[in-house]
Design an enzyme around this catalytic site. Structure first.
Site, PDB file in Angstrom:
ATOM      1  N   SER A  13      13.256  52.164 -15.377  1.00 57.21           N
ATOM      2  CA  SER A  13      13.052  51.703 -14.011  1.00 57.21           C
ATOM      3  C   SER A  13      12.323  52.748 -13.186  1.00 57.21           C
ATOM      4  O   SER A  13      12.534  53.954 -13.353  1.00 57.21           O
ATOM      5  CB  SER A  13      14.415  51.405 -13.372  1.00 57.21           C
ATOM      6  OG  SER A  13      14.273  50.943 -12.051  1.00 57.21           O
TER       7      SER A  13
ATOM      8  N   HIS B   8      30.937  19.271  14.919  1.00 56.78           N
ATOM      9  CA  HIS B   8      31.053  19.609  13.495  1.00 56.78           C
ATOM     10  C   HIS B   8      32.218  18.864  12.868  1.00 56.78           C
ATOM     11  O   HIS B   8      32.097  18.307  11.771  1.00 56.78           O
ATOM     12  CB  HIS B   8      31.238  21.120  13.328  1.00 56.78           C
ATOM     13  CG  HIS B   8      30.014  21.910  13.625  1.00 56.78           C
ATOM     14  ND1 HIS B   8      29.397  22.711  12.693  1.00 56.78           N
ATOM     15  CD2 HIS B   8      29.269  22.045  14.746  1.00 56.78           C
ATOM     16  CE1 HIS B   8      28.336  23.305  13.219  1.00 56.78           C
ATOM     17  NE2 HIS B   8      28.248  22.910  14.477  1.00 56.78           N
TER      18      HIS B   8
ATOM     19  N   HIS C 291      18.905  47.814  -2.555  1.00 57.15           N
ATOM     20  CA  HIS C 291      19.922  48.250  -1.597  1.00 57.15           C
ATOM     21  C   HIS C 291      19.807  47.442  -0.304  1.00 57.15           C
ATOM     22  O   HIS C 291      18.775  46.824  -0.027  1.00 57.15           O
ATOM     23  CB  HIS C 291      19.806  49.748  -1.344  1.00 57.15           C
ATOM     24  CG  HIS C 291      20.410  50.551  -2.451  1.00 57.15           C
ATOM     25  ND1 HIS C 291      21.616  51.201  -2.320  1.00 57.15           N
ATOM     26  CD2 HIS C 291      19.992  50.772  -3.727  1.00 57.15           C
ATOM     27  CE1 HIS C 291      21.914  51.808  -3.455  1.00 57.15           C
ATOM     28  NE2 HIS C 291      20.941  51.563  -4.337  1.00 57.15           N
TER      29      HIS C 291
END
Length: 385
Positions: free
Chosen positions: A141, A296, A202
Site C-alpha cells: 500500500s 413521520h 481515515h
C-alpha cells in the site's frame, strides 16, 4: 470470493479492529478480548481480519500467533513495515498474509522514513520477495496516497505489481481526501494495474464512508473497516456505517454478512476501547428506527418504508414510535387508542391529542410521556394527570 449466487461481490471487507482499533488512544485489548472479537467477526462473516504487527512487541507476536491458529474462515493478516525483520516476525506468527506499506507523500518522506522514491523502490524489493517465497498473500500500500503526487503513487504501485504482490492499496492516512479525489485516483490505479486494489480511509473530515464507497464505485475490490470506526485519532471507516451504505445500494452483497451481529460486535469493541458507542450509529443505535414527528408517525404506521430504508430486523433492531410528545399527531394517537381498546370519535381524538400535547409541553426534562400518562390522557380528562 463468490457469494451464494456464484457471482463475485463488488468488495471484500478487511476488518482492522485488532490493528487500527488497537491504535485508538484509549484502547487496551487483552488477549482474551482479541480472541473474542476475532470469533465474533468470523461469525459475522468478515472476509479478512488484520492484526497488529507481530514485530511490535512480544505480546503482539504471541497474540498474532494465537489468532492465526484459531482455524477461522476469515484470513488473518498482519500489517507490517516494509522491513525484512517485520515480515519474518509475521511469518513466524503463522499469519495468512502481510500488508506492507511505504509513505510517498512529501510530509511523511521528510518526517517519517526520509527516503527518496528511488530509495523506496529499492528497499521494498527484498521484503516483498521474502513474503512471496513464503506463499502468503502480500499487499503493498502507498501510505498517505492523497497527499502524494499521483505519478509517484502510480510508479510505486506499478513497481509493486511487477515485484509480484497479490494486492495493491491506497490509503487516505490523514483523512484529507474527498470522494471525487478517491474516485479519480482509484480509477487511475485500476487502469494502470491488474491486481485487486484496496482502500483504507481515515475519518478526520467525516468522509470515510463516502470515500470508501467512491473507491468501490471506481473499482476497488477490498475495503478496510473497523468496528465503530476505531483507529488512530478519530478512526477509520466504521464497519456498521459502511455496511449500511452497501445495504442501501447492493443489498445482496451486504447480506453476505450477519448484520444481526453488529450490535454485539460494537458492544465488545466499545468495552475494549473504553468508549460509549455513538448515539447516531447506523443500523444499531437505539434511535436508528425511532419516529417522533406527527407526519413521520402517520406515514410509518401506514408503511414503515415511507421513512425507513432498511427493516430494523435486519440488524437485530426494532422500530420505536414516540407517541407521547408535543410533536405527536392524532393519527398516531388514534393508533394507540385502538391498541388499548378505545374507540374514539374524530372529535374525541382531537381533544385527546390536545391533552397529550398539553401534558408533554409541561415537561422540561422528559422527551415523552410515560405509557401510563399517555393512555390516561387518551381515556379522558377525568384520568389525565
Amino acid at each position: 470470493m463468490p457469494d451464494s449466487t456464484g457471482r463475485s461481490p463488488p468488495f471484500l471487507l478487511i476488518d482492522t479492529t485488532l490493528r487500527e482499533g488497537e491504535q485508538f488512544a484509549t484502547s487496551c485489548f487483552s488477549t482474551r478480548m482479541k480472541l473474542a472479537l476475532a470469533r465474533a467477526l468470523d461469525a459475522f462473516g468478515i472476509d479478512y481480519i488484520e492484526v497488529t504487527s507481530p514485530a511490535a512487541s512480544p505480546r503482539s507476536f504471541l497474540d498474532a500467533r494465537k489468532l492465526a491458529s484459531m482455524g477461522l474462515r476469515a484470513r488473518v493478516l498482519a500489517h507490517v513495515r516494509c522491513h525484512e525483520e517485520d515480515v519474518r516476525a509475521a511469518l513466524d506468527a503463522g499469519v495468512g498474509g502481510v500488508g506492507l506499506l511505504y509513505a510517498v507523500s512529501d510530509p511523511l518522506r521528510r518526517n517519517s522514513h526520509g527516503r527518496t522514491l528511488a530509495q523506496i523502490l529499492d528497499a521494498m524489493a527484498s521484503p516483498i520477495a521474502l513474503a512471496k517465497r513464503a506463499g502468503v498473500e502480500v499487499r503493498f500500500s502507498a501510505e498517505d496516497s492523497f497527499r502524494s503526487e499521483p505519478a509517484d503513487v502510480l510508479r510505486l504501485l506499478c513497481a509493486a505489481e511487477e515485484m509480484g504482490v497479490d494486492r495493491l492499496g491506497l490509503a487516505d492516512t490523514v483523512g484529507i481526501a474527498t470522494p471525487r479525489q478517491v474516485y479519480e485516483l482509484t480509477r487511475r490505479v485500476r487502469a494502470a494495474t491488474h491486481r485487486p486494489l484496496g482502500f483504507h480511509g481515515h475519518d478526520d473530515t467525516g468522509c470515510a464512508v463516502a470515500n470508501a464507497w467512491s473507491a468501490v464505485e471506481a473499482g476497488a475490490t477490498h475495503v478496510d473497516v473497523s468496528i465503530l470506526g476505531l483507529g488512530e485519532r478519530i478512526g477509520i471507516t466504521p464497519l456498521g456505517a459502511f455496511t449500511a451504505r452497501a445495504l442501501s445500494l447492493v443489498p445482496e452483497t451486504a447480506r453476505r454478512y450477519r448484520l444481526s451481529m453488529l450490535h454485539e460486535l460494537e458492544r465488545l469493541a466499545a468495552r475494549a476501547a473504553g468508549v460509549v458507542p455513538p448515539f447516531n450509529r447506523p443500523l444499531t443505535a437505539p434511535t436508528a428506527f425511532a419516529h417522533k414527528a406527527g407526519l413521520h408517525l402517520k406515514a410509518v404506521l401506514r408503511d414503515p418504508g415511507a421513512y425507513e430504508i432498511f427493516a430494523p430486523e435486519l440488524a437485530g433492531n426494532a422500530r420505536r414510535l414516540v407517541l407521547g410528545s408535543k410533536l405527536t399527531g392524532r393519527h398516531a394517537l388514534g393508533h394507540r387508542a385502538r391498541t388499548i381498546g378505545l374507540s374514539l370519535s374524530e372529535e374525541e381524538l382531537r381533544a385527546a391529542t390536545r391533552r397529550v400535547k398539553a401534558l408533554a409541553d409541561r415537561s422540561e426534562t422528559e422527551s415523552e410521556l410515560s405509557e401510563r400518562e399517555l393512555d390516561e390522557a387518551l381515556r379522558g380528562p377525568a384520568t389525565a394527570t
